[in-house]
Design an enzyme around this catalytic site. Structure first.
Site, PDB file in Angstrom:
ATOM      1  N   CYS A   1       1.040  12.715   4.701  1.00 57.41           N
ATOM      2  CA  CYS A   1       0.586  12.032   5.917  1.00 57.41           C
ATOM      3  C   CYS A   1       1.228  12.668   7.154  1.00 57.41           C
ATOM      4  CB  CYS A   1       0.884  10.544   5.814  1.00 57.41           C
ATOM      5  SG  CYS A   1       0.119   9.547   7.116  1.00 57.41           S
TER       6      CYS A   1
ATOM      7  N   LYS B   1       7.956  11.055  -0.442  1.00 63.43           N
ATOM      8  CA  LYS B   1       7.886  11.164   1.010  1.00 63.43           C
ATOM      9  C   LYS B   1       9.229  10.830   1.640  1.00 63.43           C
ATOM     10  CE  LYS B   1       5.068   9.729   4.969  1.00 63.43           C
ATOM     11  NZ  LYS B   1       3.983   8.840   5.431  1.00 63.43           N
TER      12      LYS B   1
ATOM     13  N   GLU C   1      -3.552  11.517  -0.432  1.00 62.57           N
ATOM     14  CA  GLU C   1      -2.446  10.559  -0.441  1.00 62.57           C
ATOM     15  C   GLU C   1      -2.886   9.218  -1.031  1.00 62.57           C
ATOM     16  OE1 GLU C   1       0.445   8.304   2.843  1.00 62.57           O
ATOM     17  OE2 GLU C   1      -1.438   9.219   3.454  1.00 62.57           O
TER      18      GLU C   1
END
Length: 556
Positions: A429, A372, A308
């Site tokens: 994440c 995301k 990430e």
């Protein structure tokens, strides 16, 4: 009315009646606590229960913790009206949850020390304030259980009903935060975690409460069947769950032909080294690790994975860096990397930034991307009502992006197309900690292109060598079991891993080391899992069964 004799406890067998039950002096002390002493023990017992979470995995700690909680509820709920039971149950549950989450999430404070000059003042809000607020969910669960409380085996079902529902709400309300949900106490054992393929994390949570709270009846139920039956049933349930898991595991899962992964773990710190002015050195570091020679006799990687937010700049807007990355790929290789992405604004709007995953080919073309969806409040953005006020005070989210990140589309972006790989269910994440949120809306991808793996890129450098990265891995691992999909997890500082669809870790890296990992891709389970098809339906049935059990037990 005469006072119960020494060594006996008051138990309501029917309205207006008392039954004398022999109990230990220790139990008399616990159930007799009031006021701050009762709340203090609830806090301590909740904190002790956190030892059942990764990396410790001490399931007996949760047994002790919930047994004490039941006895505290016994003392608070005996011979009291419903509203009083509700209120006292709420206070006990809030204190228990406050202790449990404080002991389980203390490592969040590490993130406030990365840029201590700017965020140190807020450390108490993360370490104390967050558990204080999330403890309200446990308060609501214990309070609801208090409405059905009557000493006997039915109160164990009432606790599982109230706290199980509260854990589901904690994972969904106010963006949700299902970290260290109680079901994780069972989900660290390879055999026991297999139950998640049918009932998911929240179903395991109900089982964990039923199993771990059952010993409370050993000291407080008058008849032998009611006293020993719940513990015997809990032991049988635990054994049955383990036997099911052992049977389900079977032989190692096959691998996908023609796919060889290289997970790059650069171990970049979250400090001055990770700045735009150091872009050249950072890119060189990634390329050098990606080009390390393979072990003798092993095939060359077909796909490179970077973690990430791999770059402290917008690589899509830096042609030189993009060309350098592409030149580092061998013919036929593709790179899948986390990266910030910018999107041109509409007239009158600001530039929008996304925490994204990019697919880059050897020609330097970005062929696909995923933005995301589930952002971290205060970490990646400031919640709407607080945004303007906090920025007026000069405050910002942890990630220094102007205006914070924007969330990606919810319906269609989950599946990422990577040449040479099966369709990828992408997560960034802590998106990987949310049960039932791995696939696009509607629970299933089209039958013609079901996902073949879960990809999770993350950066746990914020939390150092604490339980945080280990807890993150354990929760992401359970998504593989729930969905019947292998998990490929690449973390900046570790732990990076490849996990098969039964939760077996086939390869992993150590924490806080610069390294890389070459591994095959396990194949998905053909036909998927019950949880993958029906989500939390089994959990809802379990809550209904607990309600029936609590009502039946109360009447008896």
């Amino acid at each position: 009315m005469t006072r119960p004799a020494e060594g006996y406890a008051r138990v309501s067998a029917a309205p207006g009646a008392l039954t004398r039950v022999p109990v230990s002096g220790f139990l008399r002390v616990i159930s007799g606590l009031t006021g701050w002493r009762r709340l203090g023990l609830a806090w301590l017992s909740g904190a002790f229960g956190a030892l059942a979470m990764p990396p410790f995995g001490a399931l007996p700690a949760l047994v002790v913790s919930l047994t004490v909680a039941v006895w505290l509820m016994d003392g608070a709920a005996a011979d009291r009206p419903a509203l009083r039971r509700l209120w006292l149950g709420f206070l006990i549950g809030w204190a228990w949850g406050f202790g449990y989450l404080t002991a389980g999430l203390w490592w969040l404070g590490q993130a406030f020390l990365v840029e201590a000059d700017e965020f140190l003042w807020a450390l108490p809000l993360g370490v104390i304030g967050l558990p204080f607020g999330l403890g309200l969910f446990y308060g609501a669960g214990f309070g609801a259980a208090g409405l059905l409380w009557r000493r006997g085996w039915g109160r164990i079902a009432a606790l599982a009903l109230g706290v199980g529902a509260a854990e589901w709400l904690r994972g969904h309300l106010f963006t949700g935060f299902p970290w260290n949900t109680l079901g994780m106490a069972l989900a660290q054992n390879l055999w026991l975690m297999q139950g998640a393929a049918g009932i998911g994390l929240y179903g395991l949570t109900v089982l964990a409460i039923l199993i771990c709270a059952a010993p409370a009846t050993l000291a407080t139920v008058p008849d032998p069947a009611g006293r020993f039956g719940p513990s015997a049933a809990a032991a049988l349930l635990l054994v049955a769950l383990a036997l099911f898991g052992a049977e389900r595991l079977g032989p190692p899962d096959p691998v996908v032909a023609g796919v060889r992964l290289r997970l790059v773990q650069p171990n970049l710190p979250q400090d001055a080294k990770f700045r735009p002015e150091n872009r050249a050195d950072i890119v060189d570091r990634y390329i050098e690790l990606s080009q390390r020679p393979v072990e003798a006799g092993q095939p060359e990687p077909t796909h490179i994975v970077w973690p990430e937010s791999a770059f402290p700049f917008l690589i899509q807007r830096d042609p030189d860096a993009l060309a350098k990355v592409a030149a580092g790929l061998k013919p036929g290789q593709h790179l899948v990397t986390g990266a910030a992405r910018a999107e041109e604004p509409l007239p009158g709007e600001r530039l929008r930034y996304f925490n994204a995953i990019l697919v880059i080919g050897p020609d330097g073309v970005i062929s696909d991307s995923y933005d995301k969806v589930h952002l971290v409040p205060f970490g990646e953005y400031l919640p709407g009502p607080l945004d303007a006020a906090l920025r007026a005070l000069g405050l910002r989210q942890f990630v220094a992006v102007p205006g914070g990140f924007s969330a990606g589309a919810r319906a269609a972006q989950r599946i990422l197309a990577v040449p040479g790989l099966p369709p990828v269910a992408a997560t960034i994440c802590y998106e990987a900690i949310f049960p039932g949120a791995i696939l696009p809306a509607g629970r299933a991808a089209p039958a013609s292109s079901p996902p073949g793996l879960i990809l999770n890129v993350t950066n746990d450098a914020w939390f150092g060598d604490t339980p945080g990265p280990r807890q993150h891995l354990a929760q992401a691992r359970l998504r593989a079991v729930e969905e019947g999909l292998p998990l490929v997890r690449d973390a900046n500082t570790g732990i990076s891993a490849v996990i098969d669809p039964h939760g077996r870790i086939t390869a992993q890296t150590p924490l806080d080391q610069e390294t890389w990992l070459d591994a095959d891709l396990p194949a998905r389970i053909v036909g998927g899992t019950l949880y993958g098809r029906f989500g939390d339906a089994a959990f809802a049935v379990m809550l209904a069964a607990c309600l029936v059990g609590a009502v039946t037990g109360r009447r008896r």
